[in-house]
Write an enzyme that holds these catalytic residues in place. Sequence first.
Site, PDB file in Angstrom:
ATOM      1  CE  LYS A  76     -16.406  37.893 -31.366  1.00  0.00           C
ATOM      2  NZ  LYS A  76     -16.596  36.430 -31.430  1.00  0.00           N
ATOM      3  CE  LYS A 100     -15.866  36.467 -20.546  1.00  0.00           C
ATOM      4  NZ  LYS A 100     -15.505  35.116 -21.042  1.00  0.00           N
ATOM      5  CE  LYS A 112     -19.849  30.643 -24.756  1.00  0.00           C
ATOM      6  NZ  LYS A 112     -18.578  31.382 -24.597  1.00  0.00           N
ATOM      7  CB  THR A 196      -8.446  32.696 -23.356  1.00  0.00           C
ATOM      8  OG1 THR A 196      -9.290  33.011 -24.468  1.00  0.00           O
ATOM      9  CG2 THR A 196      -9.299  32.653 -22.094  1.00  0.00           C
ATOM     10  CG  ASN A 227      -6.457  26.259 -27.143  1.00  0.00           C
ATOM     11  OD1 ASN A 227      -5.534  25.490 -27.379  1.00  0.00           O
ATOM     12  ND2 ASN A 227      -7.416  26.492 -28.010  1.00  0.00           N
ATOM     13  CB  SER A 355     -12.842  37.470 -30.657  1.00  0.00           C
ATOM     14  OG  SER A 355     -12.610  36.082 -30.615  1.00  0.00           O
TER      15      SER A 355
END
Length: 423
Positions: A76, A100, A112, A196, A227, A355
């Site tokens: 992820k 995380k 990533k 976030t 954001n 997510s």
Amino acid sequence: MSISANASKYDPWLAYLTQVERVTPYLGKSIQPYVNTLKVAKRALIVDLPIVMDDGSIRHFEGYRVQHNLSRGPGKGGIRYHPDVDLKEVMALSAWMTIKTAALNLPFGGAKGGISVDPTELSARELERLTRRFTSEIGPLIGPQVDIPAPDVGTNPQIMGWMMETYSSIKGHTVTGVVTGKPLHLGGSLGRVRATGRGVFITGVEVAKNIQLAIKDCKVAIQGFGNVGSEAAYLFEEAGAKVVAVQDHTGTIFNENGIEVVELQKYVHHNKGVKGFPKAQEISNENFWTLQMDILIPAALEGQITAERAQNLTAKLILEGANGPTHPEADDVCLERGITIVPDVICNAGGVTVSYFEWVQDMSSYFWSEAEINERLDKLMINAIADVWQKSTDQDCSLRTAAYILACERILKARQERGIFPG
């Protein structure tokens, strides 16, 4: 001077390895033999992306997808479009995603991706061609049970929509769960865009209680007003804090009486940056780090808080909205000076948490209200920061080390129990 990941000669992969080394002595003997699995990436792909430009010329871009660790589930992690993207950065970002997701106890590993490109220099059609070519190149490595990309710096829901459609076309049927952060009508989740920044606020409020820092009338300084930074700014202002300074790629603005966040959001939407905002004064980018503040929110790129900047900070609390914004040496300085840091792997995990919610909703084709999502997000984030605070207290260590202890224990226990094939 603009915000840049490379401005301070920061090595994000080395910073991550330093964090792993620091946490290793806290890990149990039974899982310590597996620690080296955290120091390497499971899989890394570098792809050449030739694109026909609008003028008929052909340009080549370089793209990456790294899967750091998949012991706890599918990979992820976001897709970043930025000129500074390189393999080391993507490796570090994928590793931080491993930590995380484990720190939040989500059933994912870390991954990533990115392309070395300035997306603002491309037309919409060029950006779509680049995205579709990139998706086709990394297609064999992604999938809803394999590796699930999401937006990051320089990408957005539209780009996720193009990725989903390209992958679905290759598969021959619609696969909504291959990416998260999609437009709502393509299977996206309510609350994702603001998640976030909301997580930064929620974790910040919880830790502020623990260090007896009253949010009301706190002076907040924010680096990055996308954001994450803008949503965190809005929520802190709603809670009674004053946002006194904001820095982005166009410059730094300051108003000791507080910047009106909604007005600044509207200004940035039309002017593409904070520079020139009429209700604040412009100051130099470096002066940002010496302003009087109670809370600092670095929400831009990695490597921004150096040891020198940390030595001059007046903040009592740092909330890492960005990934890897603090040098390891700066961590030490903050610890010595009594500055509390809520680390990125917890603080900015609201995005990956929603997510996860989006992925679950896509799998079941049943969608929740935004109120339900925010309630679930708040509960999960509050529980996670409480666990990290307790571990920090028990082990007499920083919140970053505590988060890494919890995450590494979960990752390495999974690695131990799965075993190594072939044996």
